[in-house]
Design an enzyme around this catalytic site. Structure first.
Site, PDB file in Angstrom:
ATOM      1  N   GLY A 103       0.809  -1.210   0.000  1.00 27.96           N
ATOM      2  CA  GLY A 103       0.000   0.000   0.000  1.00 27.96           C
ATOM      3  C   GLY A 103       0.846   1.265   0.000  1.00 27.96           C
ATOM      4  N   ASN A 108       5.923  -6.074   5.445  1.00 28.64           N
ATOM      5  CA  ASN A 108       6.257  -7.451   5.796  1.00 28.64           C
ATOM      6  C   ASN A 108       6.478  -8.331   4.562  1.00 28.64           C
ATOM      7  OD1 ASN A 108       3.986  -6.141   7.380  1.00 28.64           O
ATOM      8  ND2 ASN A 108       4.810  -7.490   8.954  1.00 28.64           N
ATOM      9  N   ILE A 119       1.965   2.036   7.007  1.00 25.77           N
ATOM     10  CA  ILE A 119       1.195   2.829   7.967  1.00 25.77           C
ATOM     11  C   ILE A 119       0.753   1.968   9.139  1.00 25.77           C
ATOM     12  CG2 ILE A 119       0.395   4.391   6.152  1.00 25.77           C
ATOM     13  CD1 ILE A 119      -2.402   3.065   6.465  1.00 25.77           C
ATOM     14  N   ASP A 120       0.825   0.634   8.988  1.00 26.27           N
ATOM     15  CA  ASP A 120       0.423  -0.254  10.078  1.00 26.27           C
ATOM     16  C   ASP A 120       1.423  -0.252  11.223  1.00 26.27           C
ATOM     17  OD1 ASP A 120      -1.863  -1.003   8.740  1.00 26.27           O
ATOM     18  OD2 ASP A 120      -1.004  -2.833   7.915  1.00 26.27           O
ATOM     19  N   MET A 168      -7.816   1.379   9.474  1.00 29.46           N
ATOM     20  CA  MET A 168      -7.048   0.282   8.899  1.00 29.46           C
ATOM     21  C   MET A 168      -6.118  -0.349   9.936  1.00 29.46           C
ATOM     22  SD  MET A 168      -6.039   1.655   5.081  1.00 29.46           S
ATOM     23  CE  MET A 168      -5.668   0.030   4.423  1.00 29.46           C
ATOM     24  N   GLY A 169      -5.864  -1.636   9.744  1.00 32.12           N
ATOM     25  CA  GLY A 169      -4.990  -2.394  10.639  1.00 32.12           C
ATOM     26  C   GLY A 169      -5.478  -3.816  10.745  1.00 32.12           C
ATOM     27  N   ARG A 170      -4.893  -4.716   9.948  1.00 33.35           N
ATOM     28  CA  ARG A 170      -5.360  -6.115   9.928  1.00 33.35           C
ATOM     29  C   ARG A 170      -4.890  -6.878  11.158  1.00 33.35           C
ATOM     30  NH1 ARG A 170      -7.184  -9.901   6.148  1.00 33.35           N
ATOM     31  NH2 ARG A 170      -7.167  -8.318   4.502  1.00 33.35           N
ATOM     32  N   TYR A 230      -8.945   4.098   3.021  1.00 37.84           N
ATOM     33  CA  TYR A 230      -7.647   4.563   2.558  1.00 37.84           C
ATOM     34  C   TYR A 230      -7.343   6.011   2.955  1.00 37.84           C
ATOM     35  CZ  TYR A 230      -7.507   0.503  -0.608  1.00 37.84           C
ATOM     36  OH  TYR A 230      -7.469  -0.763  -1.128  1.00 37.84           O
ATOM     37  N   ARG A 281      -4.022   6.925   4.535  1.00 28.83           N
ATOM     38  CA  ARG A 281      -2.839   6.260   3.992  1.00 28.83           C
ATOM     39  C   ARG A 281      -1.879   7.219   3.281  1.00 28.83           C
ATOM     40  NH1 ARG A 281      -3.610   0.665   0.798  1.00 28.83           N
ATOM     41  NH2 ARG A 281      -3.997   1.920  -1.063  1.00 28.83           N
TER      42      ARG A 281
END
Length: 388
Positions: A12, A107, A133-134, A176-178, A292, A295
């Protein structure tokens, strides 16, 4: 002999990822006069297909203008290379005469670099420059792109808190943030006072319960007459299932090309709206999905974030003679410094937000967590003074 450096962007986009490209390109031209710097179009896909632009043909002024622009100027990709794909990437790198490949990303991007390193047989240096951004890369205190995104989130929640002081109700902002809750928790960084929102924070690192959520909201609403909630899109139940899986009908769930459940759509927001309507009827309530928006927000490009992103690219080039590795931003107690760490320490791993950043028994940030975010996100105003 002319040195050739290939640079790519993956995952992203962020508000400052192009700073890293410029930092790497300009540092290369400074250290290796006459070097050729190639930018791969749309990440490793561009390398596989032989699609490059020659960044070393651009002037310093042109590169710095690109650096100040949000999103990935070279184009990005979320391709996760298998063995055959990696062989094609290696052919592309060798065909370009690459001496080094600097891949900017998170990652998965670091994981790609580790795979390519192992498949290369030597001759090419593989460097990973951080971006996400995570804020979830191992070995990093924080990552380029996070501060700018977090500043947008902090400012949005401060503004919402003021809005709901004027017209009380319940507000849930889905961020956002899985797998990591850093960006969601940053919503508390600019809270005005002890009564300020967000009053409740839900992150992937802690199991979510509908019953607990409803009771939390009821309690806060009773205390303050309003309730502001920051919720990660990746929150899960006690069995580790995402709320999208547990609250959204299967026929409405979407998955990406890799089979990952899409979390950042409106489905979760609609499910939370339904909970509020069913369990807290009659309350004024609003649910927004940030998606988004944080982001690559041009309005919240943070100067420190931009400088650190540039420095990460320059440091990757300065580290070429050390061989393979991942650039990490580390805090030495006084300032942020770049260090080169092993690719395997970062590749494919996820740094979760420390549990101590959350209050032990409550769904809110702890003082230690607040101190971390305040260090990275100094207030743009003095809360003791009027807004002017």
């Amino acid at each position: 002999m002319t040195v050739t450096i290939v640079i790519a962007q993956g995952g992203g986009p962020t508000a400052v990822i192009n700073q890293t490209v410029a930092g790497a390109a300009l540092e290369t031209m400074k250290r290796y006069p006459g070097a050729r710097v190639l930018g791969a179009l749309h990440g490793v896909r561009g390398i596989r297909e032989g699609r490059f632009v020659t960044l070393s043909d651009l002037s310093e002024q042109e590169l710095l203008r690109i650096a100040a622009t949000p999103s990935a100027a070279l184009g990005s990709t979320r391709d996760k290379p298998d063995e055959a794909y990696c062989e094609a990437i290696m052919r592309g790198l060798r065909g370009a005469g690459a001496d080094a490949f600097i891949n900017i990303g998170g990652n998965d991007t670091s994981g790609t670099q580790a795979i390519l390193r192992d498949a290369s047989g030597g001759g090419i240096a593989f460097l990973h420059a951080p971006k996400t951004i995570d804020n979830d890369l191992m070995e990093n205190d924080h990552t380029p792109g996070f501060i700018s995104a977090a500043e947008m989130v902090a400012g949005a929640f401060l503004s919402i808190d003021l809005d709901f002081r004027a017209l009380p109700g319940i507000y849930v902002g889905i961020v956002m943030g899985r797998h990591a809750g850093f960006l969601t928790a940053s919503a508390a960084a600019w809270s005005l006072d002890e009564e300020g929102g967000p009053h409740l924070i839900y992150v992937p690192e802690r199991a979510f319960s509908r019953e607990r959520f409803v009771e939390d909201v009821k309690s806060v609403f009773h205390q303050y007459g309003r309730c502001i909630v920051a919720m990660s899109e990746g929150v899960t139940d006690a069995e580790g299932r995402s709320l999208v899986e547990t609250l959204v009908p299967r026929e409405m769930q979407e998955r990406d090309a890799h089979g990952n459940l899409k979390l950042s759509g409106s489905d979760l927001g609609q499910a939370i709206e339904r909970i509020l309507a069913e369990d807290l009827p009659g309350r004024r309530a609003r649910v927004d999905t940030f998606g988004y928006l944080p982001r690559g927000n041009i309005a919240t490009i943070n100067d420190t974030d931009a400088r650190e992103a540039y420095a990460a690219g320059a440091f990757a080039v300065a580290s070429l003679e050390q061989g393979h590795g991942s650039v990490a931003l580390q805090f030495d107690g006084e300032r942020t410094v770049c260090k080169l760490v092993e690719l395997d320490a970062v590749a494919g791993k996820t740094r979760e937000m420390p549990d101590r950043f959350m209050h032990v028994h409550e769904s809110r940030i702890s003082q230690e967590g607040l101190a971390y975010f305040n260090r990275l996100l100094p207030r743009r105003y003095d809360p003791a003074k009027p807004f002017v």
